[in-house]
Design an enzyme around this catalytic site. Sequence first.
Site, short mmCIF file in Angstrom:
data_model
loop_
_atom_site.label_atom_id
_atom_site.label_comp_id
_atom_site.label_asym_id
_atom_site.label_seq_id
_atom_site.Cartn_x
_atom_site.Cartn_y
_atom_site.Cartn_z
N TYR A 155 -18.97 -5.50 -7.28
CA TYR A 155 -19.35 -7.04 -5.79
C TYR A 155 -20.06 -5.84 -5.01
CZ TYR A 155 -18.31 -9.91 -2.17
OH TYR A 155 -18.77 -11.10 -1.54
N ASP A 250 -22.37 2.19 -3.38
CA ASP A 250 -21.67 1.34 -2.37
C ASP A 250 -20.29 1.82 -1.86
OD1 ASP A 250 -20.70 -0.76 -0.84
OD2 ASP A 250 -21.37 -2.46 -2.10
N LYS A 282 -15.13 -1.80 6.08
CA LYS A 282 -13.56 -2.17 5.96
C LYS A 282 -12.87 -0.82 6.94
CE LYS A 282 -13.57 -3.94 1.50
NZ LYS A 282 -13.07 -5.40 1.79
N1 PLP Z 1 -19.02 -3.69 -1.35
C1 PLP Z 1 -17.88 -3.73 -1.36
C2 PLP Z 1 -17.29 -2.95 -2.89
C3 PLP Z 1 -17.02 -4.94 -0.99
O1 PLP Z 1 -15.61 -4.31 -2.08
C4 PLP Z 1 -17.13 -5.81 -0.19
C5 PLP Z 1 -16.08 -6.30 0.10
O2 PLP Z 1 -15.16 -6.89 0.06
C6 PLP Z 1 -18.81 -5.55 0.92
C7 PLP Z 1 -19.67 -4.50 -0.30
C8 PLP Z 1 -18.78 -7.22 0.92
O3 PLP Z 1 -18.32 -6.86 2.38
P1 PLP Z 1 -17.91 -7.66 3.15
O4 PLP Z 1 -16.92 -8.22 2.92
O5 PLP Z 1 -17.21 -7.11 4.81
O6 PLP Z 1 -19.29 -8.20 3.37
#
Ligand code: PLP
Length: 450
Positions: A155, A250, A282
Amino acid sequence: MSLGLDNGAVTADSTRASEAWFDRAVRVSPGGVNSPVRAFRAVGGTPRFIVRAEGPWLTDADGNRLLDFVGSWGPALLGHAHPDVVAAVTAAVQRGTSYGTPSTPEVELAEEIVARTPVDQVRLVSSGTEATMSAVRLARGFTGRDLVVKFAGCYHGHVDALLAEAGSGVVTLGIPGTPGVPAHVTADTVVLPYNDRAAVTAAFEAYGDRIAAVITEAAPGNMGVVPPVPGFNEFLAETSRSHGALFISDEVMTGFRITAAGHWGLDGAVEGWRPDLMTFGKVMGGGFPAAAFGGRRDVMALLAPSGPVYQAGTLSGNPVATTAGLTTLRLADADAYARIDGASSVVRDLVGEALTSAGVAHVVQNAGNLFSVFWGVTEAVHDFAAAQQQESWRFRAFFHAMLDAGVYLPPSSFEAWFVSASHDDEALSRMSEALPGAARAAAAADEGNR
Ligand code: PLP
């Protein structure tokens, strides 16, 4: 208002206030929540409305004190409301909440990120979704190519092009595809099985000169925790480079959590490679909306105003959010990581022992201190297809037994459990008291009650 019991035992009466708030919420917002996984759809029941959080403890609207393993889905690395973060944020608010000009904490936060990770430069944004969306745009602008390779079960936020087979929230809700995303947008996304080198090689053989980027979670935590097999990230970095594509790691979930340098601290830093672009979120926002993407200087140079790839944000680098993030990162020292790793290891052992004693087949998987439990499986899970074989209905029984005993787990078996530096002996003893009964509930669970 306070009907709950402070020892963590929750009774039917002790959820009335949350239920009343949820009734109000569903009238004015879809599903009663502002982000889908909060809604308890995967486990059933009514979500708790939290009115206060301190250290590893949440207090809900009924006054129940719950041990938290969600940590705001990652940001609460130090635990909630760390006094130094609260003081720094309070002072920052008094200096004004947003300027729309360059400001000093955003430079200091960028310096801290550059010092900890292999990126040369960063651009601050407000959410992880914005970070991955912008990184993909930049990779396409840099390479002049359109295709993006991603992995099933990873994700990367709710970016149109990246919402194909996107793990936790989407799986949990059972949404088959991604309504609202035009077919021509996902036509440029190639989805491959995770940890599968042959599939990556085949994709590059087929489309090599059209691939702008490979994007992956540094260690996936959105299909449960499925760590990369040794060398997989290095292989992705090398394969991308040899075909003129960029490798985007990511680290929105893993960044500044698994080590001071994120998951890269466990593999790239040791093996001697670095991603072309990285995304963060985060932890680096300290509980406020702040995220970032960054990477090689020559790639970042293409970003406006230095270059032609446009990206902007009214609240990007917000002084309150960057102060919270900077203070959090400065407190996240070797001692904090040692505490988090230690608590995570104890919890993993406790969970494993309780499930084994109750006769529940399971695998606990971790990437550093980030972990999750796969239910009813006996072998390590390496990809999304295997993650989906688990008996999630056992987790549903386990989740509610833990909640009734005062422990708040991520409400889906496809989510990682987050431990903080504030998970102390009191927290761990609450955990060990709660586990045996919950493990028995998982053992007795009936598949028919899915
Ligand atoms: N990338 C990863 C690996 C994530 O776990 C998340 C959210 O859980 C995101 C991107 C997206 O972040 P946001 O919820 O701050 O948009």
